[in-house]
Design a protein around this motif. Structure first.
Motif, PDB file in Angstrom:
ATOM      1  N   UNK A  14      -0.003  13.820   8.824  1.00 55.20           N
ATOM      2  CA  UNK A  14      -0.091  12.759   9.821  1.00 55.20           C
ATOM      3  C   UNK A  14       1.266  12.063   9.936  1.00 55.20           C
ATOM      4  N   UNK A  15       1.648  11.806  11.175  1.00 52.09           N
ATOM      5  CA  UNK A  15       2.856  11.023  11.457  1.00 52.09           C
ATOM      6  C   UNK A  15       2.445   9.826  12.297  1.00 52.09           C
ATOM      7  N   UNK A  16       3.106   8.704  12.069  1.00 48.29           N
ATOM      8  CA  UNK A  16       2.798   7.530  12.879  1.00 48.29           C
ATOM      9  C   UNK A  16       4.042   7.036  13.593  1.00 48.29           C
ATOM     10  N   UNK A  24       0.858  -1.187   0.000  1.00 50.58           N
ATOM     11  CA  UNK A  24       0.000   0.000   0.000  1.00 50.58           C
ATOM     12  C   UNK A  24       0.892   1.233   0.000  1.00 50.58           C
ATOM     13  N   UNK A  25       0.465   2.281  -0.653  1.00 49.95           N
ATOM     14  CA  UNK A  25       1.274   3.492  -0.721  1.00 49.95           C
ATOM     15  C   UNK A  25       0.678   4.600   0.135  1.00 49.95           C
ATOM     16  N   UNK A  26       1.562   5.345   0.779  1.00 52.40           N
ATOM     17  CA  UNK A  26       1.150   6.463   1.626  1.00 52.40           C
ATOM     18  C   UNK A  26       0.473   7.548   0.792  1.00 52.40           C
ATOM     19  N   UNK A  63      -2.173   5.960   5.792  1.00 49.67           N
ATOM     20  CA  UNK A  63      -2.910   7.222   5.868  1.00 49.67           C
ATOM     21  C   UNK A  63      -1.991   8.380   6.268  1.00 49.67           C
ATOM     22  N   UNK A  64      -0.755   8.021   6.643  1.00 48.14           N
ATOM     23  CA  UNK A  64       0.197   9.013   7.138  1.00 48.14           C
ATOM     24  C   UNK A  64       1.196   9.379   6.043  1.00 48.14           C
TER      25      UNK A  64
END
Length: 430
Positions: free
Chosen positions: A241-243, A230-232, A312-313
């Motif tokens: 957003x940061x994770x 999956x790509x950000x 999502x980040x």
């Protein structure tokens, strides 16, 4: 081995489990990648048997499970007691110096005759990754004329200055006398392996110079592109957003991350997704309470959900102060996230200026200030974050897949099997 044929390799991976993370997943992933380039038989500990069977391997054909629980289980319980259930890597490794040689003793009982009879071209110990754990089989293979490959091994990262409180809370007091392992019986025999794969520059520095002719630098971590597909999402609506992904324990530095991000969280310009759990969770929740929905604690998640949340980040914020390898950094990079890491130990060897940011490790106050400055820069420069995220993804795809690592190790097998073959080049990530 006839030229052009696949080498026959006995893989020793005491920890190798497709259902677990960290070292067991490294052992499993590398073993499976090597099986695509060589004829391998995996030897592992019996605790991994059920998961390996579920993965489709055939016991007795593809792998053998060695039951060393008579010693391994009580010693593991002892280590857990001494660390108060916190993990305590150094204490657990000290305890394993007693139980691991017993595992290899049982391996030799089962496979010694086959090794001496030339059934295998190479014997390769993948795990344990810790250089503290000696391999009695190394000397026996040498006497049998069968090349022995050790590694990748990684460890020995000193606790950084200014974080004594974190060291105490992690019950890592034994790390101050870790160097005593150099006097362990069998160390010299282990170091005389035909090839030693050093998983970090710190480990490379710990190996005596007399053995460097047989040492190759090769970081132990990699990713499976099928698992990280999956790509950000860069330059989308809403705040950046940061994770963070990992255990919520003192050495991971999540409390420093929340402090550093506070001004951006208050202004609504940044949101944090914290994926993982640990005994710091209550304190971290209390610390983040004022920020409401801007900080989300997701707890432990299965792999698919971790990937979904992380994608999502745009940033991985990973302020761990004592990380040997940093596999989670590669996993985030494989999704196209740009990483912010502390400039110390494993992660700093994975991240370049083109793919992310490094925060100098100058005590708690210095790390918090450095994180704050880089987070603010990222929020102000989303196009740069996207560019570094794309570069991070390209770097992983080019250098850090398990198949790429297996190809490098295949060259090492051929080198130790053919004395006049030139030594393979070390891994050169730049």
């Amino acid at each position: 081995m006839t030229a052009g044929l696949r080498p026959r390799v006995l893989l020793l991976a005491e920890a190798a489990n497709p259902d677990w993370v960290s070292v067991p997943l490294v052992g499993w992933s590398l073993a499976r990648a090597l099986a695509r380039v060589a004829d391998v038989h995996l030897v592992t500990q019996v605790r991994n048997r059920d998961a390996i069977l579920r993965a489709g391997l055939v016991e007795g054909v593809d792998f053998t499970a060695i039951d060393s629980e008579a010693l391994a289980r009580p010693l593991w319980k002892l280590g857990t007691f001494l660390t108060g259930g916190r993990g305590g890597w150094t204490i657990q490794q000290a305890v394993a110096t007693i139980s691991y040689p017993y595992f290899e003793h049982l391996v030799w009982q089962r496979f010694g005759k086959e090794i001496c009879a030339g059934r295998y071209d190479v014997v390769h110990r993948i795990t344990p990754l810790s250089p503290v754990q000696q391999s009695p089989i190394a000397a026996k293979c040498r006497r049998a004329g069968v090349p022995f490959v050790l590694g990748p091994i990684n460890g020995g990262v000193p606790w950084p200055k200014g974080f004594q409180a974190e060291m105490a809370r992690e019950r890592e007091w034994l790390s101050q006398v870790r160097g005593l392992y150099r006097a362990l019986p069998g160390r010299q025999g282990t170091l005389r392996a035909d090839a030693i794969l050093a998983g970090s520059r710190q480990t490379l520095r710990e190996i005596p110079a007399a053995h460097h002719g047989r040492v190759i630098y090769l970081p132990e971590n990699a990713v499976d592109p099928a698992r990280f597909n999956t790509l950000a999402r860069h330059n989308g609506p809403g705040p950046m957003r940061a994770c963070f992904i990992g255990r919520l324990v003192p050495l991971k530095g999540v409390d420093m991350l929340i402090s550093a991000a506070a001004p951006l969280l208050r202004s609504g310009r940044l949101a944090l997704d914290i994926i993982g759990d640990g005994d710091q969770m209550p304190a971290l929740r209390a610390q983040a309470a004022e920020f409401g929905a801007a900080v989300v604690f997701h707890g432990w998640q299965d792999h698919a959900q971790v990937q979904h949340i992380a994608a999502r980040c745009q940033l991985l914020a990973f302020p761990s102060i004592r990380e040997f390898g940093g596999g989670v950094v590669l996993e985030a990079m494989a999704l196209g996230l740009a990483p912010i890491v502390v400039d110390y130990a494993g992660p700093t060897e994975l991240v370049t200026d083109a793919t992310g940011w490094k925060v100098p490790i100058t005590g708690r106050a210095g790390v918090i200030a450095g994180l704050a400055a880089r987070l603010a820069h990222c929020v102000d420069h989303p196009d740069e974050v996207a560019q570094k995220g794309q570069a991070a993804l390209a770097r992983v795809q080019a250098l850090f897949t398990w198949d790429r690592k297996a190809a490098q190790i295949l060259d090492i097998y051929r080198w130790v099997m053919t004395p006049d073959r030139p030594k393979p080049a070390p891994f050169g990530p730049g």
